[in-house]
Design an enzyme around this catalytic site. Structure first.
Site, short mmCIF file in Angstrom:
data_model
loop_
_atom_site.label_atom_id
_atom_site.label_comp_id
_atom_site.label_asym_id
_atom_site.label_seq_id
_atom_site.Cartn_x
_atom_site.Cartn_y
_atom_site.Cartn_z
N CYS A 1 30.53 48.19 42.16
CA CYS A 1 31.95 48.56 42.13
C CYS A 1 32.78 47.83 41.08
CB CYS A 1 32.58 48.45 43.51
SG CYS A 1 32.14 46.98 44.45
N ARG B 1 20.16 41.29 45.90
CA ARG B 1 20.82 40.50 46.94
C ARG B 1 19.84 39.49 47.51
NH1 ARG B 1 24.39 45.31 49.87
NH2 ARG B 1 25.49 45.92 47.97
N GLN C 1 20.97 51.46 44.49
CA GLN C 1 21.97 52.16 45.30
C GLN C 1 22.36 53.47 44.64
OE1 GLN C 1 25.17 49.18 45.87
NE2 GLN C 1 24.71 49.41 48.04
N ASP D 1 25.20 54.97 44.26
CA ASP D 1 26.53 54.41 44.46
C ASP D 1 27.59 55.28 43.81
OD1 ASP D 1 27.99 52.46 45.64
OD2 ASP D 1 27.51 50.89 44.21
N HIS E 1 31.94 55.70 43.38
CA HIS E 1 33.29 55.18 43.58
C HIS E 1 34.27 56.25 43.16
CE1 HIS E 1 30.86 51.50 43.52
NE2 HIS E 1 31.69 51.16 44.49
N LYS F 1 35.36 50.89 57.11
CA LYS F 1 34.34 51.84 56.67
C LYS F 1 33.86 52.71 57.82
CE LYS F 1 30.29 48.83 57.28
NZ LYS F 1 29.15 48.16 56.61
N HIS G 1 34.61 53.65 48.28
CA HIS G 1 33.23 53.22 48.00
C HIS G 1 32.28 54.07 48.84
CE1 HIS G 1 34.58 49.09 46.48
NE2 HIS G 1 35.66 49.54 47.11
#
Length: 667
Positions: free
Chosen positions: A362, A391, A409, A411, A413, A494, A540
């Protein structure tokens, strides 16, 4: 004297007048489906007196709270059994977990399978004795005196203000009073005691069905710097039938373990030379992953997303701006100090800079939005990336593909105006659920994670607006909505999509997070229709969570038998004898021309072994050909299930396969 209480049962309430000193046990009797009571919203032991004017609700044994109480009580029984058989054992922590419990011990030798059998027998004796759980409030000094021989408990007493749920210590101590639970025999003799917040079932006879499942090494409070302990795992259920059903599920889950199937089907591995939690995908596994990604790309393009790509590492300042170094540093790999320069004498002439492996995408997507002026006409701006992130998961947490240290991911946004926010969230949730259904998952519920005041940024009003908006979108979907208090990210609430697999297990997959704060940290703006500068709202969204984890979930869901569109090899040609290999190669060429992944087994193995090999590899279709088939321009069509059709014309067989791929069916 008498007291008045409001009794709440399911959807009914009644006013009850009771004798002063009436307990939950007096009120509900010996109904063993009730293990505790909720008094003015707080769960309490049944043996405690009820206060005047209280609202009282029974806690059923098969409810989530009831199961936790049952399992934590069983953990105490397990710990008592351990100290009965191993007097030198020192007590760690024993919280309930999903489907069971664990308890940590310092013992001279690791537990063996024979130990577990002996401990189960000892637990059965304790359960049959119907030992009562009795709560006693103690001062810090009293607790230290009583538990002087328990070093780990003494540490918890000292650290009681910093107890937390992650290491299980919150089950033992909180910020308030300390309590000890005694196990008391029917003759009044104290059998055992433990530091614990409770609550517990009234007596051990309320534990109808349990089993010890395994043991492992563990570290005190989950920290590898601490003392290594032995962890005893177990499970407990409201009935023997439910325990047996659980065992059956676990047996099936073991057969479906994605790590086992990944090796058997030659899909991926975790080489020790690379490191824990860092998978490599073999050709067949990468082909499946590529199909998953390609279909996702296609659907995202159709939905109006723009694709971006960002680096794997970045200067640390970026995560200072995003506040991830304030709130997420424990989940990040240590920094790499680079670009430092020294002279011939070793003196630093240029300071180095800390770079980090990125744990999320992000902040980089924010930089893309920030790279030039933006107009309201561009909103919603939907940025999408298959972004590799890293991670630092603790070694005891790493678990194959479903809890890795390096993963990709899917991912997105989304930047939109406040006016667009709710419609965009509604559209996004529909898109997420539809895409998951395409991969074969269709049993969902939603979880709403709300603010943890101790681990969040921003003002209450903004959080309330964000949480309310997400709740309304979730409720309008028609799916069940479950609360997850305090489970939000530090920047916003979320929605999590929880999906059930083929054997009823629940997996958290997609997450949708609403963020009013990150855009402000990066000074993100767009020009509104009236010419003013406005801050966008940021959404997100990780649809799969990660490609690797979703791969593992699907592998277990399908037990390795992927639907034909995802199968790495969709068709295997099996000649009855070597002379028919050329004919099947011609059939294979026609299939490849239609985009089908096909192999012809030209090995020297006998036909029956070739069929067994294809079945072991869970190939959806086998096309078998002998003399009659070749003469008729046909094949014998064998399915993964074992069903077979003979004399199927080649063109008909091809059309059936191509149609199954297009419709994404399971065969």
């Amino acid at each position: 004297m008498s007291i008045n209480v409001t009794l709440v049962r399911e959807s009914t309430t009644s006013q009850e007048t009771l004798d002063d000193g009436t307990t939950g046990l007096d009120l509900f009797g010996q109904d063993r489906t009730i293990v505790a009571c909720r008094v003015d919203g707080q769960i309490r032991d049944l043996h405690l007196p009820l206060p005047d004017g209280a609202s009282v609700e029974p806690v059923l044994i098969d409810s989530p709270d009831g199961l936790n109480i049952l399992r934590h009580s069983c953990a105490h029984v397990a710990a008592q059994a351990v100290q009965n058989l191993h007097e030198e054992a020192k007590l760690g922590i024993g919280p309930p977990i999903t489907d069971g419990f664990y308890y940590d011990f310092q013992v001279a030798e690791p537990f063996t399978p024979e130990d577990l059998k002996a401990l189960e027998k000892q637990m059965q004796r304790i359960v049959k004795e119907k030992q009562s759980f009795r709560r006693r409030v103690v001062s810090d000094d009293e607790a230290r005196a009583e538990l002087a021989d328990e070093p780990f408990k003494l540490e918890l007493i000292t650290d009681k203000g910093s107890a937390n749920a992650e290491d299980g210590s919150s089950m033992e101590v909180g910020a308030g009073e300390l309590t000890i639970y005694e196990n008391v025999r029917r003759n009044g003799e104290r059998a055992w005691e433990d530091l614990c917040r409770g609550p517990h079932v009234p007596h051990t006879g309320y534990i109808p069905a349990f089993a010890l499942t395994r043991s492992s090494a563990a570290y005190w409070r989950g920290d590898q710097k601490n003392q290594q302990l032995q962890r005893l795992y177990g499970t407990a259920w409201p009935s023997k039938e439910e325990l047996q059903a659980y065992r059956t599920r676990m047996e099936e889950a073991a057969k479906r373990d994605h790590r086992k199937l990944g090796s058997e089907l030659d899909l991926f591995s975790f080489p020790e030379e690379i490191g824990s939690g860092l998978p490599v995908f073999h050709p067949k596994g990468e082909l499946i992953k590529m199909q998953m990604e390609n279909y996702s790309r296609q659907r995202h393009l159709e939905a109006g997303y723009s694709f971006v790509s960002t680096p794997h590492i970045t200067k640390g300042h970026l995560f200072e701006t995003s506040k991830h170094l304030d709130w997420y540093a424990d989940g990040m790999y240590p920094p790499m100090r680079v670009d430092e320069e020294r002279d011939a004498d070793g003196n630093v002439t240029k300071q180095g800079i800390d770079y980090y492996l990125k744990p999320m995408n992000c902040p980089m997507h924010n930089l893309i939005f920030q790279s030039r002026g933006r107009s309201y006409r561009e909103l919603p701006l939907r940025l999408f990336e298959f972004g590799s992130v890293y991670r630092y998961e603790k070694s005891g947490v790493v678990h194959g593909l479903t809890r890795a240290r390096g993963f990709t991911q899917d991912d997105a946004h989304i930047y939109c105006s406040r006016e667009q926010m709710k419609d965009e969230l509604t559209r996004l949730l529909t898109f997420v659920l539809d895409l998951l259904k395409d991969y074969g998952l269709d049993d969902f519920y939603l979880e709403l994670s709300t603010r943890d005041p101790e681990k969040s940024v921003g003002d209450d009003a903004t959080w309330e607006e964000a949480t309310r908006t997400l709740a309304e979108v979730a409720q309008s979907s028609g799916l069940e909505l479950v609360d997850d208090p305090g489970g939000a990210a530090f920047y916003g609430p979320k929605i999590s999509v929880q999906a059930k697999d083929a054997i009823g297990r629940t997996w958290q997959l997609s997450t949708i997070q609403l963020d009013f704060f990150e855009p402000g940290l990066f000074d993100l703006e767009y020009t509104a229709a009236d010419g003013s500068r406005q801050q966008p709202v940021m959404i997100h969204r990780a649809l799969f969570g990660s490609i690797e984890r979703f791969f593992g979930v699907l592998l277990e869901h399908y037990a390795g038998a992927f639907p034909v569109w995802l199968a790495p090899v969709q068709v295997v040609g099996i000649p009855v004898a070597g002379e028919f290999t050329e004919y099947l190669e011609e059939v294979a060429a026609k299939l490849r021309a239609r985009g089908v992944r096909v192999e012809v087994d030209s090995s020297d193995d006998r036909m029956q072994k070739k069929i067994r090999n294809a079945q072991k590899q869970k190939v959806p279709y086998m096309l078998i050909a002998g003399g009659d088939d070749r003469a008729a321009g046909a094949v014998s069509f064998r399915y993964r299930s074992g069903e077979q059709k003979n004399g199927v014309p080649v063109e008909e067989a091809i059309e059936e396969i191509v149609d199954a791929i297009a419709r994404k069916v399971q065969v």
